[in-house]
Design a protein around this motif. Structure first.
Motif, PDB file in Angstrom:
ATOM      1  N   UNK A 119      68.437  33.521 -18.185  1.00 32.26           N
ATOM      2  CA  UNK A 119      67.689  32.295 -18.338  1.00 32.26           C
ATOM      3  C   UNK A 119      67.329  32.070 -19.816  1.00 32.26           C
ATOM      4  N   UNK A 120      67.326  30.823 -20.209  1.00 25.65           N
ATOM      5  CA  UNK A 120      67.013  30.453 -21.579  1.00 25.65           C
ATOM      6  C   UNK A 120      65.730  29.634 -21.633  1.00 25.65           C
ATOM      7  N   UNK A 121      64.865  29.794 -20.651  1.00 28.38           N
ATOM      8  CA  UNK A 121      63.663  28.971 -20.572  1.00 28.38           C
ATOM      9  C   UNK A 121      62.790  29.123 -21.809  1.00 28.38           C
ATOM     10  N   UNK A 122      62.682  30.335 -22.361  1.00 28.14           N
ATOM     11  CA  UNK A 122      61.842  30.553 -23.543  1.00 28.14           C
ATOM     12  C   UNK A 122      62.341  29.744 -24.732  1.00 28.14           C
ATOM     13  N   UNK A 123      63.664  29.600 -24.857  1.00 30.85           N
ATOM     14  CA  UNK A 123      64.232  28.833 -25.970  1.00 30.85           C
ATOM     15  C   UNK A 123      63.900  27.354 -25.821  1.00 30.85           C
ATOM     16  N   UNK A 124      64.099  26.833 -24.625  1.00 26.75           N
ATOM     17  CA  UNK A 124      63.810  25.417 -24.385  1.00 26.75           C
ATOM     18  C   UNK A 124      62.325  25.118 -24.573  1.00 26.75           C
ATOM     19  N   UNK A 125      61.467  26.009 -24.087  1.00 26.85           N
ATOM     20  CA  UNK A 125      60.018  25.786 -24.190  1.00 26.85           C
ATOM     21  C   UNK A 125      59.547  25.894 -25.627  1.00 26.85           C
ATOM     22  N   UNK A 131      73.966  25.603 -26.126  1.00 26.78           N
ATOM     23  CA  UNK A 131      73.276  25.906 -27.383  1.00 26.78           C
ATOM     24  C   UNK A 131      72.480  24.688 -27.819  1.00 26.78           C
ATOM     25  N   UNK A 132      71.251  24.897 -28.255  1.00 23.54           N
ATOM     26  CA  UNK A 132      70.404  23.797 -28.703  1.00 23.54           C
ATOM     27  C   UNK A 132      70.765  23.423 -30.129  1.00 23.54           C
ATOM     28  N   UNK A 172      71.461  27.147 -12.537  1.00 24.43           N
ATOM     29  CA  UNK A 172      70.643  28.352 -12.654  1.00 24.43           C
ATOM     30  C   UNK A 172      69.753  28.317 -13.874  1.00 24.43           C
ATOM     31  N   UNK A 173      70.266  27.799 -14.992  1.00 22.53           N
ATOM     32  CA  UNK A 173      69.470  27.716 -16.216  1.00 22.53           C
ATOM     33  C   UNK A 173      68.299  26.749 -16.039  1.00 22.53           C
ATOM     34  N   UNK A 220      63.815  17.633 -21.348  1.00 20.83           N
ATOM     35  CA  UNK A 220      64.473  16.756 -22.312  1.00 20.83           C
ATOM     36  C   UNK A 220      65.281  17.547 -23.331  1.00 20.83           C
ATOM     37  N   UNK A 221      64.744  18.674 -23.782  1.00 24.48           N
ATOM     38  CA  UNK A 221      65.473  19.556 -24.696  1.00 24.48           C
ATOM     39  C   UNK A 221      66.733  20.089 -24.009  1.00 24.48           C
ATOM     40  N   UNK A 222      66.591  20.447 -22.746  1.00 28.94           N
ATOM     41  CA  UNK A 222      67.735  20.922 -21.956  1.00 28.94           C
ATOM     42  C   UNK A 222      68.817  19.840 -21.891  1.00 28.94           C
TER      43      UNK A 222
END
Length: 305
Positions: free
Chosen positions: A2-8, A303-304, A230-231, A282-284
């Motif tokens: 999961x990449x939740x920390x990056x998006x947050x 990738x952001x 899943x992400x 929105x970032x996602x």
């Protein structure tokens, strides 16, 4: 993974020094429904609460149970109930367009553009599309849940095919039906969630490109979410602890300042988390929109930029 920390983290950076504007916009979006709920609570004309009270009273008295159909019909014919039902429908019709306006403001903020609070009204011109999109998403999620619904209805079969003259047979049929229904409800939850994740980005697409057709928004959301559910699920689940914290704090607030103070704490906390979560989504979306055409590995986040 999961990449939740990056998006947050990206969402917090986007909202830095803009929390007040975002919270005000979120309040405007929720204001129609909040006003309707407040008026209904103050005037005791909330049809759901009234119906729950009638059913509760009926469960305590045989006479009330026999009179329940007539009581419900009388309640539904009351002027106050009809007015509140009309206001509730009106609030529901306006809210999708305001939500699209908030999504538009959020995406502009993610891209470094400055928008005033009035941006929340920028998508009122496509309010019919907003309503249509909400209805289509609800319909598609319902279609995803149909297998679970079918199993749930099948769970009623033992109750209709059992001879209740025998107590043991009746208990066995009831237990079998309950097991089938519990399994069906779990299936409905899982399938409904899968369907929702499939079309979760359609609101952002329509807010970003208001000239796009509703069905095209759904199709593009499905394409963007291919292999990424899943992400997004991990991102949404990561906010559960925030809502648990709000519940705990509001419970303590009730002890110090009463129910009204507790309600205010819960409302402000929920607004804060909803803004935080929407910006993260929105970032996602922005990461997927600007990602290369080639699909990443299954369930990997983009990738952001």
């Amino acid at each position: 993974m999961f990449y939740s920390a990056v998006f947050k983290a990206k969402a917090r950076a986007v909202l830095q020094q803009h929390w007040q504007t975002a919270l005000l916009i979120a309040l405007i979006v929720n204001l129609p429904s909040l006003l309707v709920q407040g008026i209904a609570a103050f005037t005791n004309t909330d049809p759901i609460i009234r119906l729950e009270n009638l059913v509760l009273d009926a469960s305590r008295s045989t006479a009330a149970m026999n009179a329940l159909p007539d009581t419900v019909r009388a309640m539904l014919s009351e002027t106050g109930i009809l007015v509140m039902a009309g206001l509730g429908i009106l609030a529901w019709l306006v809210t999708p367009a305001l939500s699209l306006g908030m999504n538009h403001w959020t995406l502009d903020r993610i891209r470094g553009e400055e928008e005033p609070v009035s941006a929340v009204f920028s998508r009122l011109s496509i309010f019919l599309k907003g309503i249509g999109l909400r209805l289509m998403i609800a319909l598609k999620v319902l279609l995803w849940m149909l297998p679970g619904i079918a199993v749930f209805l099948a769970g009623l079969i033992p109750l209709y095919t059992t001879d209740f003259a025998s107590r043991e047979a009746a208990l066995s049929a009831a237990n079998t039906s309950l097991l089938i229904m519990y399994a069906a409800m779990m299936a409905m939850l899982v399938l409904g969630l899968m369907g929702y994740l499939r079309y979760a980005l359609a609101d952002f697409i329509l807010a970003d490109e208001p000239e796009e057709r509703v069905l095209s928004c759904l199709r593009r959301s499905r394409e963007l979410m291919n292999g990424r559910r899943g992400a997004l699920l991990g991102l949404l689940v990561s906010f559960i602890l925030w809502y648990l914290l709000i519940s705990i704090v509001s419970s303590f607030a009730a002890g110090f300042g009463g129910s009204v103070f507790s309600l205010m704490v819960q409302m402000l906390g929920s607004l804060f988390v909803s803004v935080y979560m929407l910006t993260s989504e929105g970032v996602f979306y922005e990461g997927l929109r600007t990602a290369p055409v080639q699909a990443p590995p299954a369930e990997d986040a983009p990738e952001i930029q």
